[in-house]
Write an enzyme that holds these catalytic residues in place. Structure first.
Site, mmCIF file in Angstrom:
data_model
loop_
_atom_site.group_PDB
_atom_site.id
_atom_site.type_symbol
_atom_site.label_atom_id
_atom_site.label_comp_id
_atom_site.label_asym_id
_atom_site.label_seq_id
_atom_site.Cartn_x
_atom_site.Cartn_y
_atom_site.Cartn_z
ATOM 1 N N GLY A 110 7.675 -44.797 -6.470
ATOM 2 C CA GLY A 110 8.023 -44.411 -7.835
ATOM 3 C C GLY A 110 7.305 -45.284 -8.852
ATOM 4 C CG ASN A 144 16.646 -48.504 -1.186
ATOM 5 O OD1 ASN A 144 16.293 -48.791 -2.329
ATOM 6 N ND2 ASN A 144 16.701 -47.243 -0.772
ATOM 7 N N GLY A 172 15.261 -51.270 -6.742
ATOM 8 C CA GLY A 172 15.183 -51.325 -8.205
ATOM 9 C C GLY A 172 13.810 -50.953 -8.725
ATOM 10 C CB CYS A 225 16.120 -43.325 -13.586
ATOM 11 S SG CYS A 225 14.832 -43.202 -12.357
ATOM 12 C CE LYS A 279 13.455 -38.181 -3.387
ATOM 13 N NZ LYS A 279 12.659 -39.341 -2.938
ATOM 14 C CG ASN A 307 16.595 -40.009 -4.947
ATOM 15 O OD1 ASN A 307 16.531 -40.961 -4.150
ATOM 16 N ND2 ASN A 307 15.964 -40.006 -6.097
ATOM 17 C CB THR A 308 19.276 -42.717 -1.662
ATOM 18 O OG1 THR A 308 19.238 -43.135 -3.022
ATOM 19 C CG2 THR A 308 17.975 -43.065 -0.973
ATOM 20 N N GLY A 354 18.409 -42.360 5.663
ATOM 21 C CA GLY A 354 18.385 -42.424 7.126
ATOM 22 C C GLY A 354 19.191 -41.303 7.766
#
Lengths: 326, 304
Positions: B46, B69, B72, B129, B164, B191-192, B218
């Site tokens: 990113g 994670n 940042g 974000c 995304k 995304n996560t 994961g």
């Protein structure tokens, strides 16, 4: 050049309390002290990084190794052997402990940077024989040359020490060193704490090969946890307590260290006080091991600027003077 | 040669396997393990307008079958990317997608302008974000906010525009439609997933604790990702690139089944650095072995 490799477990043994020595075959022809391998642990997301504690390249070893060619096709190219040491801690190390001779290992190597090795010129006392060390060179079963130092034996002979009369539980390193006639000049002082001794052992081997006089002092919590190979051992107390004396006696040009953060920080402080260069091998949880994920960064101060460095790719060896401690 | 291609019109992939943002850097480290030109496309780390140092403190926490994670968004900034990384990607013929992130709408608009100026063929927009001007709510969690953002990026950028989506929302359908209505070309999901890792160490009664709040990725998030992709495809016509916990051929086929045109490999790149290329080979072999004509035929049968 880093590679994704497969090797065969050649040897696995307990060498101290909860401490395992694992040796596996590799096609690599060299690996530098400080560098590490990243081993795949089935069913875990992250690989586990291990500092190289020894590397041998030997044709005699290769013959034994050929027995495993049927297990792993690539093994025919594996002429070398990498040794790592680990302390049983979590799922990863407990999985590795269960491996047996002939089992396969999937690893990335060689990863990371290495220590700066001082040159051995202009030092009349630079060879092992000239420095007065008593060494016994032997050839082990694999045809690898090993150097067992007499003083290590002396250290191991101090069993039954009365801990109450020695509050720190420490062996009087200086006295022992003098007793066996160590010369008072050493180019490099190596400081290992706990399992952090691993890269120090390999570094020591390389320094010895290059005839750079050196002294390895290691600290362990208990006698059962002592890993062999040091010139001096501190049990129970802080290895750091001995470092100033050793600096005064040996006048080293450089300090090398690996161990817990608190030890490394103290090594850096002592180096600064004595105006010596310190190189420390650091550890942090890693994801990729090759510098892309930025998961293992630390902060360095270089040329008055603060910047990030990844332990896996920019390190694991850093100049102690540059590290900003969290 | 089996045809594994995916043609999005504005953007073409030789094969449907991409590498996810943040797991492949700027593609200058993985050459050691594989020929990166054989990857469908790599999505860059990113990139923000200015260089970012990322978060202080612990950044990683391994979980059962996953990883949290909180890097940042440490990155070199768009100008450094253009000056130092872009030429190399082009010279080596690496198919890539630039991932962009910002703190304000203006950040994204400027990044879109630069991408247009530099003729970057495809961008993926990270909308997970915090929007500084909207009380730090994430752009991707509010449909109005997301619609406005994507519309403004679309005005400035004419290439292949991928949004995304974050899974940390109640109605992913509304957000997918907002993206579609604002004129994006494609959705990538997911995304996560927000997660917390708690590590406790005891020394007698003294507790040393470490809390790592970040994005979970994961294998453990695959069911969440599959569900999100399916729900998006049920309402939106845009093509979807699926990601979240993919680590083998079967995972990839599951994503094709629920409507993904292509997939991204993320966390698994750390475990198995040559997976992206190996999966393309496995997919081709599977298509031949089963007797499908090509990837399109396989997808058709999976979706029947």
């Amino acid at each position: 050049m880093k590679k994704h490799l497969k090797g065969i477990v050649l040897n696995i043994e307990n060498i101290a309390k909860d401490t395992v020595r694992l040796e596996f075959s590799t096609p690599l022809e060299s690996i530098l002290p400080g560098q590490f391998v990243s081993i795949l642990i089935p069913h875990k997301t992250l690989r586990r990084p291990f500092s190289v504690a020894d590397f041998c390249l030997n044709s005699a070893f290769g013959t034994n190794n050929r027995n495993f060619d049927s297990i792993l096709e690539e093994n025919a190219k594996n002429k070398g052997a990498i040794t790592v040491l680990f302390k049983l801690k979590g799922d990863g190390t407990n999985y590795l402990k269960g491996l047996q001779k002939g089992d396969m290992i999937d690893y990335l190597a060689p990863l990371g940077n290495t220590f700066t090795i001082p040159d051995n010129k202009n030092n009349p006392k630079n060879t092992a024989s000239a420095s007065g060390d008593i060494t016994i060179k032997t050839t082990d079963a694999r045809g690898c040359e090993t150097v067992d130092r007499i003083n290590q034996t002396v250290m191991n002979g101090t069993k039954g020490m009365d801990k109450d009369s020695e509050p720190s539980g420490a062996i009087e390193t200086k006295a022992v060193a003098c007793a066996i006639g160590v010369n008072s000049s050493k180019k490099a002082l190596l400081i290992g704490a706990g399992i952090g001794i691993a890269p120090m052992l390999y570094l020591k081997k390389i320094l010895d090969k290059k005839s750079i006089s050196n002294y390895l002092i290691s600290g362990f919590k208990t006698e059962e946890e002592v890993i062999k190979g040091s010139d001096g051992v501190v049990i129970g107390g802080s290895v750091i307590d001995k470092v100033q004396n050793l600096i005064d006696e040996f006048r080293p040009e450089i300090l090398y260290s690996c161990g817990p953060k608190v030890v490394l920080q103290m090594v850096c402080d002592i180096a600064k006080k004595n105006e010596l260069r310190a190189e420390i091998a650091m550890e942090k949880v890693m994801a990729c091991g090759i510098g892309v994920c930025r998961g293992c960064v630390i902060k360095l101060e270089k040329d008055d600027a603060i910047k990030n460095a990844s332990v896996c790719a920019d390190g694991p060896v850093f100049s102690g003077a540059e590290v900003i401690w969290e | 040669m089996i045809d594994l291609s995916v043609d999005f019109g504005k953007f073409y992939l030789e094969n449907p396997i991409l590498t996810a943002s943040g797991t492949y850097g700027y593609c200058d480290e993985f050459d050691a393990f594989l020929d990166v030109r054989n990857i469908g496309a790599i999505v860059t780390k990113g990139i923000t307008l200015e260089e970012r140092p990322g978060n202080e403190g612990k950044r990683l926490f391994e979980t059962s079958s996953g990883l949290i994670n909180r890097i940042g968004l440490e990155n070199i900034g768009i100008e450094a990317f253009v000056n130092r990384k872009l030429a190399r990607l082009r010279k080596l013929g690496i198919n890539f997608i630039l991932n962009i992130a910002g703190k304000t709408e203006e950040d994204y608009v400027q990044l879109a302008e630069i991408s247009q100026r530099e003729e970057i063929p495809a961008i993926e927009v990270n909308v997970s974000c915090p929007n500084v001007k909207a009380g730090c709510l994430e752009f991707g969690t509010d449909e109005k906010c997301l619609y406005d953002l994507v519309s403004r990026i679309r005005e400035k950028y004419k290439g292949f525009l991928i949004i995304k989506l974050t899974p940390n929302v109640t109605n992913i359908e509304d957000l997918a439609l907002a993206v579609q209505n604002a004129g994006a070309d494609c959705i990538s999901a997911i995304n996560t997933v927000k997660g917390l890792g708690v590590e406790l160490n005891f020394s007698g009664t003294k507790v040393v604790k470490s809390l790592v709040q970040g994005g979970l990725s994961g294998k453990c998030i695959k069911p969440v990702a599959l569900s999100m992709v399916k729900r998006i495809k049920e309402v939106a016509n845009l093509p979807v690139i699926g990601l979240g916990g993919i680590s083998n051929l079967n995972d990839m086929l599951e994503f094709f089944t629920v409507g993904a045109e292509a997939i991204q490999i993320g966390t698994e790149n750390f475990t198995n650095p040559s997976i992206a290329v190996n999966l393309a080979k496995e997919l081709a072999e599977f298509i031949v072995k089963q007797g499908f004509r090509d990837l399109k035929h396989l997808k058709e049968e999976l979706r029947k």
